[in-house]
Enzyme design. Structure first.
Site, short mmCIF file in Angstrom:
data_model
loop_
_atom_site.label_atom_id
_atom_site.label_comp_id
_atom_site.label_asym_id
_atom_site.label_seq_id
_atom_site.Cartn_x
_atom_site.Cartn_y
_atom_site.Cartn_z
N HIS A 60 43.80 20.33 40.09
CA HIS A 60 43.23 21.53 39.47
C HIS A 60 43.72 22.74 40.28
O HIS A 60 44.13 23.73 39.71
CB HIS A 60 41.71 21.43 39.44
CG HIS A 60 41.06 22.55 38.70
ND1 HIS A 60 41.38 22.87 37.40
CD2 HIS A 60 40.11 23.45 39.07
CE1 HIS A 60 40.66 23.91 37.00
NE2 HIS A 60 39.88 24.29 38.00
N HIS B 42 46.34 30.24 35.86
CA HIS B 42 45.21 29.41 35.46
C HIS B 42 44.87 29.75 34.02
O HIS B 42 44.33 30.81 33.73
CB HIS B 42 44.03 29.66 36.39
CG HIS B 42 42.88 28.74 36.14
ND1 HIS B 42 42.86 27.81 35.12
CD2 HIS B 42 41.70 28.57 36.80
CE1 HIS B 42 41.72 27.14 35.14
NE2 HIS B 42 41.01 27.57 36.15
N CYS C 235 36.75 25.75 32.05
CA CYS C 235 38.12 25.41 32.40
C CYS C 235 38.47 23.94 32.25
O CYS C 235 39.60 23.54 32.50
CB CYS C 235 38.43 25.89 33.80
SG CYS C 235 38.19 27.67 33.94
#
Lengths: 85, 218, 403
Positions: C293, C328, C160
């Protein structure tokens, strides 16, 4: 119960790839997590899969796992209790 | 650019039943037919005591043991701060080897049990994570996908890290596995000390990495 | 003084829209892209919400402006759309060529098609054009071909944080003089493969995600792609183009804690943010906004929150997570959120963290939950953390010409 405990030990060793550990190394009353076998959060999820795959028991909330997976014996008790119904 | 020179302080290669390091070569007595047997034998032989090893996927096992061989002979953790050690790995098949294993657990709706522990390894950079955890490495880390062993990429990026970050040492190389074809080539790079001119260490360059890589390839 | 890195072009496709203007419009209206699964055939269809790019493969061909053909994944097409927009935005098509690179982050590669055709691969040859698209580097190569980039092409895969690392690598290549311009970013399409994987990890929320809420319950996955044009000051000066901002600092660190979980004190996040801050030579109080994040998992939000407390102490900037907007987007999250951060700066807004009803009790600071307009945002920090413990932080600052 003892039979189920031994079966579970075998399954846990296999599912979690605990290669250097034998059935006799696992005390059914000792905590599975923390020091003992060095299991972590992913192992806990893997145990959830084990219960579902081998015993048809679904655990929706991983937080419930804490009690159920405390030891081999608590796992066995959970299985016996829930498979009856 | 500074006149700082870098050297390959140590290296290790693992390829089809064989481990090669500076001045050492290990071929197991048995000719193992599978990676699983081979890597387990190597783990046992090196007496690494790290039960998590068995939980790793094949890519991580390969990279982990290759790094282990290097750090065992050339420990860095005592000499450098965690943040000063970087790691750059690369390969061509990404995590395909494990992707296929994981795919087996989801492809059949009648026996659909996606495995969380297999899924976490469907990322190629987990192998860098495993090496970092074992060796307390907290510096930069990256994982590149290249068609083949790309020493230019390793040199370019390695130099960038040395020159732009406060990095003192770097583990870089190639960790590739797909089914029974496996190959790891890792290099430990450090700054050359001024008083060490004329030492035996190969220079950190694409050329010397290629020389080592291809010499052992054949 | 080291070379400055300027941002001269942006391109994005996400669940919020097909281009920069559509994304800005959705953000400004507080409109989330999260909804029911439409384009993946899965048992989770009515159970887990996602933030899909609401177009079929055929429509994506149209948006990319190329005829439909075999071998193109959703992933590659979204990448082509976003990279092309960034390329045009910086007017690179009208300028003389300089040394230009393409650095792209992706993890699932062309999995979106391959999982559909896996049985074909095994039993017949009808879909073989797609086999190569599985490779992570395939989308990068297709984008490079589309934009005719040849000087330097590479694919980075660190989960990620992949596309944040692509930006960081691009900046370094320019600073060290290897390249003049870089198209940096990433792409990631939703797949059954990782949807089920995250579900097996029990970290997918059954409701749209609510990062930094006391009762946060996991991630909402999304998809999309975003690319930024990075240039040296000299390259950007060619023909007097618009400069969005400069990339003033970056940092990457390894957490060395666990394959997937963050350490409770967020040491990796702290190290990455600190490195970026040190490099930018800003004081902690010099950061106006942190685009966190903030995934919505128990673990990430507390770890990241702790790291922010430790680094910023009494000068905690405005903080929000925009994942409730875009989902996400895993490998693409770094570059998508970099662009969202830059949009906050150029429009002087702080994007809200949507869906919070009960702010986290354990944090000493409040996350921004309502859109703040007409606030001066001169600097933004954008965080991207990945499995494998790979943590990256980027700092963008409004650009002022060197005197």
């Amino acid at each position: 119960m003892e039979e189920l405990i031994n079966k579970l030990k075998k399954e846990v060793i296999e599912q979690l790839n605990l290669e250097d550990i034998s059935i006799d190394d696992i005390n059914p009353d000792a905590p599975l997590f923390g020091e003992g076998l060095g299991l972590d959060s992913i192992d806990a999820l893997e145990l959830i899969v084990l219960l579902e795959k081998n015993y048809g028991l679904k655990i929706e909330d991983p937080k419930d796992g804490k009690k159920i997976f405390y030891s081999i014996r608590t796992m066995a008790e959970y299985i016996t209790e829930h498979q009856k119904s | 650019m500074s006149g700082q020179q870098y050297q390959i302080s140590y290296w290790c290669m693992i390829r089809q039943n064989r481990v090669v390091m500076p001045g050492r070569d290990w071929v197991p007595n048995e000719n193992f037919l599978t990676f699983t047997e081979f890597i387990k034998a190597l783990y046992k032989k090196e007496q690494v005591s790290y039960p998590k090893f068995y939980k790793m996927d094949n890519l991580s096992k390969l990279g982990f043991l290759c790094a282990e061989m290097i750090f065992k002979n050339n420990p860095v953790t005592g000499r450098y701060k965690s943040e000063e050690i970087g790691i750059i790995l690369s390969n061509s098949s990404s995590s395909l080897d494990t992707d296929l294993d994981y795919y087996k657990t989801i492809k059949d709706p009648s026996s659909y049990f996606p495995s969380p522990s297999v899924f976490v390894y469907t990322l190629p950079n987990i192998v860098t994570g495993e090496i970092c955890i074992r060796n307390r490495i907290k510096g930069e880390n990256a994982f590149f996908i290249s068609e083949k062993f790309n020493s230019e990429l390793l040199e370019t990026y390695g130099r960038l890290l040395f020159e732009s970050q406060h990095m003192q040492t770097l583990l870089c190389g190639w960790v590739e596995i797909l089914k029974e074809k496996y190959e790891a080539a890792l290099f430990l790079i450090e700054k050359k000390k001024d008083n060490e001119t004329g030492n035996e260490f190969p220079e950190f360059s694409a050329r010397s990495m290629n020389t080592l890589y291809y010499k052992i390839n054949n | 003084m080291s070379k400055r890195i300027l941002i001269t072009g942006l391109g994005i496709i996400s669940s919020l829209g097909n281009d920069l203007a559509e994304n800005l419009s959705a953000l400004s209206q507080g409109k989330s892209g999260i909804g029911k699964i439409q384009y993946i055939d899965t048992l989770l269809r009515d159970i887990i919400p996602v933030a899909e790019v609401r177009h079929s493969l055929e429509e994506l061909f149209l948006i990319a402006g190329i005829p439909a053909k075999e071998g193109y994944s959703r992933n590659a097409l979204m990448g082509m759309v976003a990279a092309h927009e960034a390329f045009q935005d910086a007017r690179l098509d009208q300028l003389p060529r300089m040394h230009t690179g393409l650095i792209s982050g992706t993890t699932v590669g062309g999995m979106d098609r391959c999982e559909l055709f896996y049985n074909d691969f095994l039993t017949n040859d009808h879909r073989n054009a797609y086999i190569d698209s599985y490779d992570c580097a395939d989308s990068t190569e297709k984008i490079a071909m589309f934009l005719n980039i040849r000087d330097y092409i590479t694919t980075i895969s660190t989960a990620c944080s992949s596309s944040a690392n692509a930006i960081l690598l691009g900046a370094r290549m320019i600073r060290q003089g290897y390249l003049d311009r870089v198209i940096a970013g990433g792409c990631e399409s939703l797949t059954k493969f990782h949807l089920h994987g995250f579900n097996a990890l029990k970290i997918l929320d059954k409701e749209p995600c609510k990062p930094f809420d006391e009762k946060r319950n996991g991630i909402t996955l999304g998809e999309g792609s975003a690319y930024l044009i990075l240039e040296s000051e000299e390259a950007a000066a060619v023909s007097d183009r618009h400069v969005y901002c400069e990339l003033a600092g970056w940092g990457n660190a390894c957490e060395a804690f666990h394959q997937t979980a963050s350490s409770p004190d967020g040491i990796g996040a702290y190290l990455a943010m600190k490195k970026a801050l040190d490099m930018s030579k800003l004081e902690p109080s010099g950061i106006d906004y942190i685009n966190a994040h903030g995934t919505g998992t128990d673990n990430n939000d507390i770890a990241e929150g702790r790291a922010i407390e430790k680094l910023f102490n009494s000068a905690i900037p405005k903080v929000s997570s925009t994942k409730p907007f875009t989902g996400h987007t895993t490998s693409a999250a770094g570059s998508i959120e970099a662009i969202i951060s830059i949009l906050a700066m150029s429009n002087n807004v702080i994007w809200p963290s949507l869906n919070i009803t009960e702010p986290m009790k354990d944090l000493s600071f409040q996350v921004t939950t309502q859109m703040l307009k007409n606030v001066l945002v001169n600097t933004v920090m954008s965080n991207s953390f990945g499995f494998g413990g790979n943590d990256t932080s980027l700092i963008f600052r409004k650009y002022q010409k060197t005197e």
